[in-house]
Design an enzyme around this catalytic site. Structure first.
Site, PDB file in Angstrom:
ATOM      1  N   SER A   8     -11.530 -12.044  14.541  1.00 25.45           N
ATOM      2  CA  SER A   8     -12.950 -11.967  14.229  1.00 25.45           C
ATOM      3  C   SER A   8     -13.729 -12.111  15.526  1.00 25.45           C
ATOM      4  O   SER A   8     -13.350 -12.869  16.409  1.00 25.45           O
ATOM      5  CB  SER A   8     -13.328 -13.097  13.272  1.00 25.45           C
ATOM      6  OG  SER A   8     -14.714 -13.350  13.356  1.00 25.45           O
ATOM      7  N   TYR A  34      -7.998  33.797 -11.074  1.00 27.25           N
ATOM      8  CA  TYR A  34      -8.602  33.098  -9.941  1.00 27.25           C
ATOM      9  C   TYR A  34     -10.121  33.015 -10.054  1.00 27.25           C
ATOM     10  O   TYR A  34     -10.783  33.960 -10.470  1.00 27.25           O
ATOM     11  CB  TYR A  34      -8.239  33.828  -8.630  1.00 27.25           C
ATOM     12  CG  TYR A  34      -8.875  33.190  -7.399  1.00 27.25           C
ATOM     13  CD1 TYR A  34      -8.271  32.110  -6.768  1.00 27.25           C
ATOM     14  CD2 TYR A  34     -10.095  33.645  -6.901  1.00 27.25           C
ATOM     15  CE1 TYR A  34      -8.853  31.514  -5.665  1.00 27.25           C
ATOM     16  CE2 TYR A  34     -10.686  33.050  -5.789  1.00 27.25           C
ATOM     17  CZ  TYR A  34     -10.066  31.984  -5.181  1.00 27.25           C
ATOM     18  OH  TYR A  34     -10.644  31.384  -4.093  1.00 27.25           O
ATOM     19  N   SER A  47     -14.313  28.733   4.152  1.00 31.71           N
ATOM     20  CA  SER A  47     -13.395  27.595   4.031  1.00 31.71           C
ATOM     21  C   SER A  47     -12.619  27.369   5.326  1.00 31.71           C
ATOM     22  O   SER A  47     -11.792  26.467   5.404  1.00 31.71           O
ATOM     23  CB  SER A  47     -12.416  27.833   2.879  1.00 31.71           C
ATOM     24  OG  SER A  47     -11.762  29.082   3.027  1.00 31.71           O
ATOM     25  N   GLU A  59      -5.944  -4.692   3.683  1.00 32.08           N
ATOM     26  CA  GLU A  59      -7.197  -4.414   2.962  1.00 32.08           C
ATOM     27  C   GLU A  59      -7.462  -2.910   2.870  1.00 32.08           C
ATOM     28  O   GLU A  59      -7.902  -2.397   1.843  1.00 32.08           O
ATOM     29  CB  GLU A  59      -8.372  -5.099   3.658  1.00 32.08           C
ATOM     30  CG  GLU A  59      -8.291  -6.618   3.610  1.00 32.08           C
ATOM     31  CD  GLU A  59      -9.292  -7.246   4.571  1.00 32.08           C
ATOM     32  OE1 GLU A  59     -10.428  -7.482   4.157  1.00 32.08           O
ATOM     33  OE2 GLU A  59      -8.930  -7.476   5.741  1.00 32.08           O
ATOM     34  N   HIS A  99      -1.383 -14.309 -14.845  1.00 31.39           N
ATOM     35  CA  HIS A  99      -2.823 -14.639 -14.745  1.00 31.39           C
ATOM     36  C   HIS A  99      -3.163 -15.266 -13.385  1.00 31.39           C
ATOM     37  O   HIS A  99      -4.139 -16.002 -13.268  1.00 31.39           O
ATOM     38  CB  HIS A  99      -3.270 -15.590 -15.855  1.00 31.39           C
ATOM     39  CG  HIS A  99      -2.798 -15.209 -17.223  1.00 31.39           C
ATOM     40  ND1 HIS A  99      -3.531 -14.432 -18.086  1.00 31.39           N
ATOM     41  CD2 HIS A  99      -1.631 -15.485 -17.869  1.00 31.39           C
ATOM     42  CE1 HIS A  99      -2.852 -14.259 -19.224  1.00 31.39           C
ATOM     43  NE2 HIS A  99      -1.685 -14.878 -19.102  1.00 31.39           N
ATOM     44  N   LYS A 125      -8.568  22.270  -1.688  1.00 30.89           N
ATOM     45  CA  LYS A 125      -7.831  21.906  -0.489  1.00 30.89           C
ATOM     46  C   LYS A 125      -8.288  20.613   0.190  1.00 30.89           C
ATOM     47  O   LYS A 125      -7.464  19.763   0.522  1.00 30.89           O
ATOM     48  CB  LYS A 125      -7.864  23.071   0.504  1.00 30.89           C
ATOM     49  CG  LYS A 125      -6.938  24.200   0.050  1.00 30.89           C
ATOM     50  CD  LYS A 125      -7.038  25.429   0.903  1.00 30.89           C
ATOM     51  CE  LYS A 125      -8.014  26.448   0.381  1.00 30.89           C
ATOM     52  NZ  LYS A 125      -7.874  26.837  -1.026  1.00 30.89           N
ATOM     53  N   LYS A 164      -9.783 -16.871  13.048  1.00 28.01           N
ATOM     54  CA  LYS A 164      -9.417 -15.897  12.019  1.00 28.01           C
ATOM     55  C   LYS A 164      -8.374 -14.872  12.421  1.00 28.01           C
ATOM     56  O   LYS A 164      -8.291 -14.461  13.563  1.00 28.01           O
ATOM     57  CB  LYS A 164     -10.670 -15.172  11.517  1.00 28.01           C
ATOM     58  CG  LYS A 164     -11.519 -16.103  10.687  1.00 28.01           C
ATOM     59  CD  LYS A 164     -12.486 -15.357   9.833  1.00 28.01           C
ATOM     60  CE  LYS A 164     -11.807 -14.722   8.641  1.00 28.01           C
ATOM     61  NZ  LYS A 164     -12.776 -14.023   7.828  1.00 28.01           N
TER      62      LYS A 164
HETATM   63  N1  ARG Z   1     -10.386  30.994   0.691  1.00 29.66           N
HETATM   64  C1  ARG Z   1      -9.986  31.327  -0.642  1.00 29.66           C
HETATM   65  C2  ARG Z   1      -9.495  30.083  -1.375  1.00 29.66           C
HETATM   66  O1  ARG Z   1      -9.192  29.155  -0.751  1.00 29.66           O
HETATM   67  C3  ARG Z   1      -8.906  32.348  -0.612  1.00 29.66           C
HETATM   68  C4  ARG Z   1      -8.823  33.181  -1.833  1.00 29.66           C
HETATM   69  C5  ARG Z   1      -9.989  34.075  -1.907  1.00 29.66           C
HETATM   70  N2  ARG Z   1      -9.875  34.959  -2.993  1.00 29.66           N
HETATM   71  C6  ARG Z   1     -10.900  35.676  -3.454  1.00 29.66           C
HETATM   72  N3  ARG Z   1     -10.684  36.438  -4.481  1.00 29.66           N
HETATM   73  N4  ARG Z   1     -12.086  35.586  -2.915  1.00 29.66           N
HETATM   74  O2  ARG Z   1      -9.432  30.049  -2.592  1.00 29.66           O
END
Ligand code: ARG
Length: 468
Positions: free
Chosen positions: A287, A327, A33, A300, A166, A335, A293
């Site tokens: 344009s 988790y 990531s 937009e 309307h 993200k 234009k």
């Molecule tokens: N890069 C991971 C995330 O964004 C961090 C957490 C990783 N945790 C794990 N147990 N592998 O979620």
């Protein structure tokens, strides 16, 4: 480099103890990531510094180690900020990248930083800090936009324009009233970010992997150091929920809907058919082929931003749905969506505030448009009720006949003569002309929240007071 370090790099840079071989290249590509979560470096370093200081204060690591960690992290921060830091996909994410670099910089103490912590509470903390900042950015972006709209509302508190239902002419309103409608919407948007910020302001740090830790940590101290109101009360919840991100995205999506509606009005209003407003050069483009234009591109694009912002929220809702506690790696997909939505929301807010501030509003065109399309027909019907004692349904019918008469004659209601009106209803008097003008019409709508200039000015004053 020691032999054992060499070994661990040949097998796996991070968990060579357990793993004999490194990951497949495709595994690395799907798993890493760092390409996007490097945006969390400030939050990650802040969290680690707070954690290290707490570990030392609790006697879990030595002051000397905490100091080395703290100083090393400052160096890492400056390396990242000056572009000297080399991010590595083999190290997966921002957390491991920073820790690995810290190890090179300060040696053994770096290995003690992860005591009583896991990447699960670490990433939850980093991300909360990041989203909290974005709430603040949205709040100040909305504040600037609200101020710009209030200023335009005050200026146009008595400029009449057609009010639509309307998208057909309905009743005259004032331009100020129309602007203040958006002030109300944007103010609610702002309060949604304020609410979300309050709710998310609890610290996951110290929840560790999922169950808390056997070390004698002080979660209240780290919470306070990071500006959180308190630690989250359940370690499973702390590492496994992303409702703070969902709330941010939901508030962003609603705000983007409001921005999109205003943007759409600006597109319509700036067309040659409406000519209610002109966009300044700063917010439009020409344009390449049609010299006449002036395209409202910024409006937009703002209109379109809801597509990606709502898309991000649907994406994250879908990721989170059905995930068992605690988790799961699925959550790494949170993200990019939030980053993209936040970036685009902030851009749209800034562009809208700029556009509203720089807009030329054509008061005469607004008034001319307000006067056409029989916009005071309701005023006429109300007058028949009030002054001639007709039941509203009959007044509606009489007015309809007068509108048909004007339409057939190709004129507007105030252009009909009293004789023509008498042919439809004998109870009509000269006084009716007072309510047929658009200015009289708006001035009469004195009900609280109505479009009368006095009411609009009262709302402007109320908002000025609130905004300070
Ligand atoms: N890069 C991971 C995330 O964004 C961090 C957490 C990783 N945790 C794990 N147990 N592998 O979620």
């Amino acid at each position: 480099m020691t032999d054992s370090t060499k070994d661990s790099q040949a097998s796996n840079a991070m968990w060579g103890g357990r793993f004999a071989a490194g990951p497949d290249a495709i595994m690395e590509a799907i798993n890493a990531s760092i390409g996007f979560d490097q945006r969390l470096y400030t939050q990650d370093i802040r969290g680690s510094r707070a954690h290290a200081a707490m570990l030392a204060a609790q006697g879990i690591i030595s002051d000397k180690d905490a100091e080395a960690i703290g100083e090393g992290l400052v160096t890492v921060l400056s390396e990242i900020e000056t572009g000297k830091f080399e991010f590595s996909a083999a190290l997966e994410d921002i957390h491991m990248n920073i820790e690995a670099r810290l190890k090179v910089l300060v040696g053994e103490p770096a290995g003690r930083l992860h005591t009583a912590r896991s990447r699960n509470d670490q990433v939850a903390t980093d991300f909360r800090l990041w989203v909290r900042e974005q709430c603040d950015a949205a709040i100040s972006g909305l504040d600037a936009l609200i101020r710009a709209a209030v200023a335009r509302a005050e200026e146009g508190a008595d400029w009449v324009m057609p009010g639509f239902t309307h998208l057909q002419t309905a009743q005259p309103v004032t331009f100020g009233h129309h602007m203040m409608a958006y002030v109300e919407m944007f103010a609610r948007d702002k309060s949604r970010f304020e609410d979300a910020r309050k709710r998310m302001n609890e610290s996951p740090l110290g929840a560790a992997a999922l169950a808390g830790t056997g070390f004698n940590i002080d979660r209240f101290a780290t919470a306070q150091a990071l500006g959180f109101d308190r630690p989250m009360a359940n370690s499973l919840d702390a590492v496994s929920d992303r409702d703070f991100a969902l709330e941010f995205l939901s508030a962003s999506a609603i705000c983007a809907v409001h921005l999109s509606r205003l943007a759409e009005e600006l597109v319509i209003w700036s067309s040659a058919q409406f000519r209610f407003v002109s966009m300044s050069d700063k917010w439009s483009t020409g344009s390449s082929i049609m010299p006449q234009k002036r395209n409202p591109d910024a409006a937009e694009l703002i209109r379109a931003k809801i597509g990606r912002i709502l898309g991000a929220s649907v994406a994250l809702f879908t990721v989170m749905k059905g995930l068992p506690l605690a988790y799961s790696k699925d959550m790494q997909e949170d993200k990019e969506q939030v980053f993209d939505a936040a970036d685009n929301l902030m851009l749209a807010l800034a562009a809208m505030a700029g556009m509203i501030g720089d807009l030329s509003v054509h008061q005469a065109n607004l008034e001319a448009a307000a006067s056409s399309g029989f916009s005071t027909a309701t005023d006429l019907a109300d007058w028949l009720v009030r002054e001639a004692g007709l039941p509203f349904r009959e007044a509606h019918h009489v007015t309809g006949s007068l509108v048909a008469m004007a339409e057939a004659a190709g004129c507007d209601l105030p252009d009909l003569s009293l004789e023509q009106m008498h042919a439809v209803h004998p109870g009509i008097t000269e006084a009716v002309f007072d309510v047929l003008g658009v200015h009289n019409s708006v001035a009469s709508r004195q009900s609280y929240g109505g479009t009368a200039p006095d009411q609009v000015r009262a709302q402007v004053a109320r908002w000025r007071e609130i905004l300070g």
